[in-house]
Design a protein around this motif. Structure first.
Motif, PDB file in Angstrom:
ATOM      1  N   ILE A  74     -29.320  -2.600  75.480  1.00 30.30           N
ATOM      2  CA  ILE A  74     -29.104  -3.984  75.532  1.00 30.30           C
ATOM      3  C   ILE A  74     -28.496  -4.570  74.219  1.00 30.30           C
ATOM      4  O   ILE A  74     -28.746  -4.160  73.208  1.00 30.30           O
ATOM      5  N   GLU A  75     -27.362  -5.309  74.323  1.00 25.80           N
ATOM      6  CA  GLU A  75     -26.607  -5.862  73.151  1.00 25.80           C
ATOM      7  C   GLU A  75     -26.573  -7.329  73.435  1.00 25.80           C
ATOM      8  O   GLU A  75     -26.538  -7.710  74.500  1.00 25.80           O
ATOM      9  N   THR A  76     -26.940  -7.788  72.124  1.00 27.26           N
ATOM     10  CA  THR A  76     -27.139  -9.311  72.162  1.00 27.26           C
ATOM     11  C   THR A  76     -26.141 -10.214  71.307  1.00 27.26           C
ATOM     12  O   THR A  76     -25.993  -9.605  70.048  1.00 27.26           O
ATOM     13  N   GLU A  77     -25.704 -11.444  71.678  1.00 29.30           N
ATOM     14  CA  GLU A  77     -25.209 -12.468  70.653  1.00 29.30           C
ATOM     15  C   GLU A  77     -25.891 -13.496  70.765  1.00 29.30           C
ATOM     16  O   GLU A  77     -25.812 -14.317  71.881  1.00 29.30           O
ATOM     17  N   LEU A  78     -26.712 -14.225  69.984  1.00 24.15           N
ATOM     18  CA  LEU A  78     -27.468 -15.111  70.113  1.00 24.15           C
ATOM     19  C   LEU A  78     -27.101 -16.329  68.892  1.00 24.15           C
ATOM     20  O   LEU A  78     -27.200 -15.890  67.937  1.00 24.15           O
ATOM     21  N   SER A  79     -26.882 -17.545  69.310  1.00 21.64           N
ATOM     22  CA  SER A  79     -26.372 -18.687  68.402  1.00 21.64           C
ATOM     23  C   SER A  79     -27.161 -19.950  68.905  1.00 21.64           C
ATOM     24  O   SER A  79     -27.410 -20.020  70.161  1.00 21.64           O
ATOM     25  N   HIS A  80     -27.042 -20.811  68.318  1.00 19.65           N
ATOM     26  CA  HIS A  80     -27.286 -22.316  68.542  1.00 19.65           C
ATOM     27  C   HIS A  80     -26.519 -23.325  67.804  1.00 19.65           C
ATOM     28  O   HIS A  80     -26.158 -23.344  66.543  1.00 19.65           O
ATOM     29  N   ALA A  81     -26.032 -24.453  68.618  1.00 22.92           N
ATOM     30  CA  ALA A  81     -25.717 -25.682  68.058  1.00 22.92           C
ATOM     31  C   ALA A  81     -26.559 -26.638  67.938  1.00 22.92           C
ATOM     32  O   ALA A  81     -26.260 -27.251  66.873  1.00 22.92           O
ATOM     33  N   ASN A  82     -27.597 -26.660  68.712  1.00 19.63           N
ATOM     34  CA  ASN A  82     -28.687 -27.613  68.382  1.00 19.63           C
ATOM     35  C   ASN A  82     -29.608 -27.315  67.095  1.00 19.63           C
ATOM     36  O   ASN A  82     -29.717 -25.977  66.997  1.00 19.63           O
ATOM     37  N   PRO A  89     -32.249 -10.135  65.699  1.00 17.24           N
ATOM     38  CA  PRO A  89     -32.378 -11.243  64.446  1.00 17.24           C
ATOM     39  C   PRO A  89     -32.565 -12.580  64.975  1.00 17.24           C
ATOM     40  O   PRO A  89     -31.823 -12.835  66.114  1.00 17.24           O
ATOM     41  N   ASP A  90     -32.805 -13.574  64.068  1.00 16.25           N
ATOM     42  CA  ASP A  90     -32.870 -14.874  64.618  1.00 16.25           C
ATOM     43  C   ASP A  90     -31.595 -15.447  64.893  1.00 16.25           C
ATOM     44  O   ASP A  90     -30.599 -15.223  64.438  1.00 16.25           O
ATOM     45  N   PRO A  91     -31.518 -16.287  65.902  1.00 18.16           N
ATOM     46  CA  PRO A  91     -29.902 -16.671  66.626  1.00 18.16           C
ATOM     47  C   PRO A  91     -29.587 -17.303  65.286  1.00 18.16           C
ATOM     48  O   PRO A  91     -30.208 -18.148  64.337  1.00 18.16           O
ATOM     49  N   GLU A  92     -28.180 -17.241  65.034  1.00 17.72           N
ATOM     50  CA  GLU A  92     -27.386 -18.092  64.310  1.00 17.72           C
ATOM     51  C   GLU A  92     -26.803 -19.335  64.466  1.00 17.72           C
ATOM     52  O   GLU A  92     -26.507 -19.600  65.388  1.00 17.72           O
ATOM     53  N   PRO A  93     -27.076 -20.314  63.374  1.00 17.15           N
ATOM     54  CA  PRO A  93     -26.665 -21.589  63.883  1.00 17.15           C
ATOM     55  C   PRO A  93     -25.121 -21.505  63.517  1.00 17.15           C
ATOM     56  O   PRO A  93     -24.441 -20.951  62.587  1.00 17.15           O
ATOM     57  N   LEU A  94     -24.529 -22.123  64.852  1.00 19.32           N
ATOM     58  CA  LEU A  94     -23.070 -22.304  64.624  1.00 19.32           C
ATOM     59  C   LEU A  94     -22.529 -23.361  63.497  1.00 19.32           C
ATOM     60  O   LEU A  94     -23.267 -24.210  63.141  1.00 19.32           O
ATOM     61  N   PRO A  95     -21.382 -22.980  62.811  1.00 20.72           N
ATOM     62  CA  PRO A  95     -21.087 -24.027  61.735  1.00 20.72           C
ATOM     63  C   PRO A  95     -20.862 -25.169  62.372  1.00 20.72           C
ATOM     64  O   PRO A  95     -20.306 -25.248  63.590  1.00 20.72           O
ATOM     65  N   GLU A  96     -20.742 -26.064  61.721  1.00 16.45           N
ATOM     66  CA  GLU A  96     -20.561 -27.463  61.999  1.00 16.45           C
ATOM     67  C   GLU A  96     -19.179 -27.886  62.827  1.00 16.45           C
ATOM     68  O   GLU A  96     -18.848 -28.503  63.592  1.00 16.45           O
ATOM     69  N   ALA A  97     -18.343 -26.951  62.356  1.00 18.38           N
ATOM     70  CA  ALA A  97     -16.849 -27.053  62.903  1.00 18.38           C
ATOM     71  C   ALA A  97     -16.838 -26.646  64.355  1.00 18.38           C
ATOM     72  O   ALA A  97     -15.851 -26.922  65.118  1.00 18.38           O
ATOM     73  N   ALA A  98     -17.908 -25.801  64.774  1.00 20.98           N
ATOM     74  CA  ALA A  98     -17.954 -25.405  66.076  1.00 20.98           C
ATOM     75  C   ALA A  98     -18.192 -26.241  67.191  1.00 20.98           C
ATOM     76  O   ALA A  98     -18.378 -25.722  68.366  1.00 20.98           O
ATOM     77  N   TRP A  99     -18.938 -27.215  66.631  1.00 16.94           N
ATOM     78  CA  TRP A  99     -19.617 -27.983  67.737  1.00 16.94           C
ATOM     79  C   TRP A  99     -19.377 -29.432  67.471  1.00 16.94           C
ATOM     80  O   TRP A  99     -19.044 -29.836  66.201  1.00 16.94           O
TER      81      TRP A  99
END
Length: 385
Positions: free
Chosen positions: A210-218, A326-336
């Motif tokens: 399994i490969e994951t890419e996890l991120s969040h804007a909120n 690893p804990d999901p990465e916060p998206l940079p403010e420019a991304a949302w």
């Protein structure tokens, strides 16, 4: 035939759907709402009729009502203990998804239920769709050639209040306990489970990596914009992309890629589109079997269960990989950006990326998402052998 007594644990939030469904089956003469387990008792209006017995003590309520079936729709970390409380009393189960927040808790639940000899149905309602066996039959007779991969896409809209609906919302852990309330593991878990099921990769041993890419804007702990790619023992890949920050809400779907065609399944609508070389597109609409009704049918006539725990083992491997990532990465403010009138955060371009991931079986970073990490894949691979 006497009506099967049912106790519902967790009757608010999504539990309201279960109240309505139990009442529907009650009118059909199949079940009887014998009890409701809630910290704060329901009103007649909330219970959609005459109040049954109510208690905050689940075990005591099962004993006093003589329940034969328990529906568990409570916070994710409570699922295993409540399921085992019922199983030890010989009470059969409809357990909401995700069945547990970790693979170890899932195994504790599934093994305990099996040892107790009770039936357990896991609440992936999409797997009650008659489209699932119909698509499997299309694939088996070679309608789209050899399966080369399966994609899943979920582009949903959730406002900031959604992540404050309960103390565990948007959490990876709470008070030391795993929660893992992310886009792929809870609201769009059906996309993952359905994609795995259509590819014949439902059991834990069917997953190879399994490969994951996890991120969040909120402003949350877990993921709201994520994708996962699953290696399977059958040799094809399953890629599911999800977001709760879509520009526009869309119907989630699963896409079965074949060497000479493809099948698209909009699983909330039970709608199927078959596209193949030498033929025009064909669309089909299917019925659906309710999972509580199927559980009652299993108990009264011996009909096979549609979603027993072991048929969700592969999904739980995905939950475990996300838990261990690893804990999901916060998206940079420019991304949302925030939509003030709707109090929600949007990731521009994410709708197209979700669709492209399902179409190409690629991860966000491979599709050139400007905010995706530029690390060599696999980012986080978990061997499950």
């Amino acid at each position: 035939m006497s009506r099967v007594p049912v106790v519902l644990a967790g009757a608010r939030g999504h539990g309201r759907w279960h109240v309505a469904n139990i009442r529907r089956l009650e009118r059909a003469g199949l079940v009887r709402l014998a009890g409701i387990c809630e910290l704060t008792p329901l009103t007649e209006q909330e219970a959609e009729g005459e109040l049954p017995e109510q208690s905050a003590d689940f075990g005591a309520l099962l004993d006093s009502t003589g329940a034969r079936v328990a529906v568990i729709c409570t916070p994710i970390p409570t699922h295993t203990d409540l399921a085992l409380t019922a199983a030890r009393r010989g009470v059969h189960l409809l357990l909401e998804k995700p069945p547990a927040p970790s693979y170890a808790e899932f195994r504790r639940m599934a093994d305990g239920v099996a040892e107790a000899g009770v039936a357990c149905q896991v609440g992936f309602q999409s797997l009650g769709s008659h489209a699932v066996p119909a698509i499997r039959e299309l694939v088996a007779r070679g309608a789209i050639g050899e399966v080369v991969g399966i994609g899943g896409a979920g582009a949903w809209v959730r406002d900031e209040d959604y992540f404050r609906r309960a103390p565990w919302s948007g959490k990876r852990r709470l008070n030391g306990a795993d929660v893992i309330d992310g886009a792929l593991t809870n609201p769009l878990a059906h996309a993952v489970a359905t994609a795995l099921a259509l590819g014949g990769t439902a059991r834990a041993e069917d997953v190879t990596g399994i490969e994951t890419e996890l991120s969040h804007a909120n402003d949350i702990e877990t993921d709201d914009t994520s994708c996962v790619r699953i290696g399977t023992a059958r040799g094809h890949r399953v890629t599911v992309a999800a977001t709760l920050c879509a520009e526009r809400a869309a119907e989630p779907y699963v896409l079965v890629h074949g060497s000479s065609g493809r099948v698209t399944f909009w699983y909330k609508q039970d709608r199927v589109l078959l596209q193949r070389g030498g033929h025009g597109p064909e669309e089909f609409h299917h019925d659906r079997t309710d999972l509580l009704e199927n559980l009652v049918d299993h108990l009264t006539t011996g009909a096979p269960l549609l979603v027993p725990p072991d048929e969700t083992g592969a999904f739980m491997r995905v939950v475990e990989a996300i838990r261990r990532a690893p804990d999901p990465e916060p998206l940079p403010e420019a991304a949302w950006r925030r939509l003030p009138g709707e109090r929600r955060r949007v990731v521009p371009g994410i709708d197209g990326l979700v669709a492209a991931a399902a179409d190409t079986l690629s991860l966000y970073s491979e599709l050139g998402a400007p905010w995706a990490p530029r690390t060599e894949h696999p980012r986080h691979e978990v061997s499950t052998r």
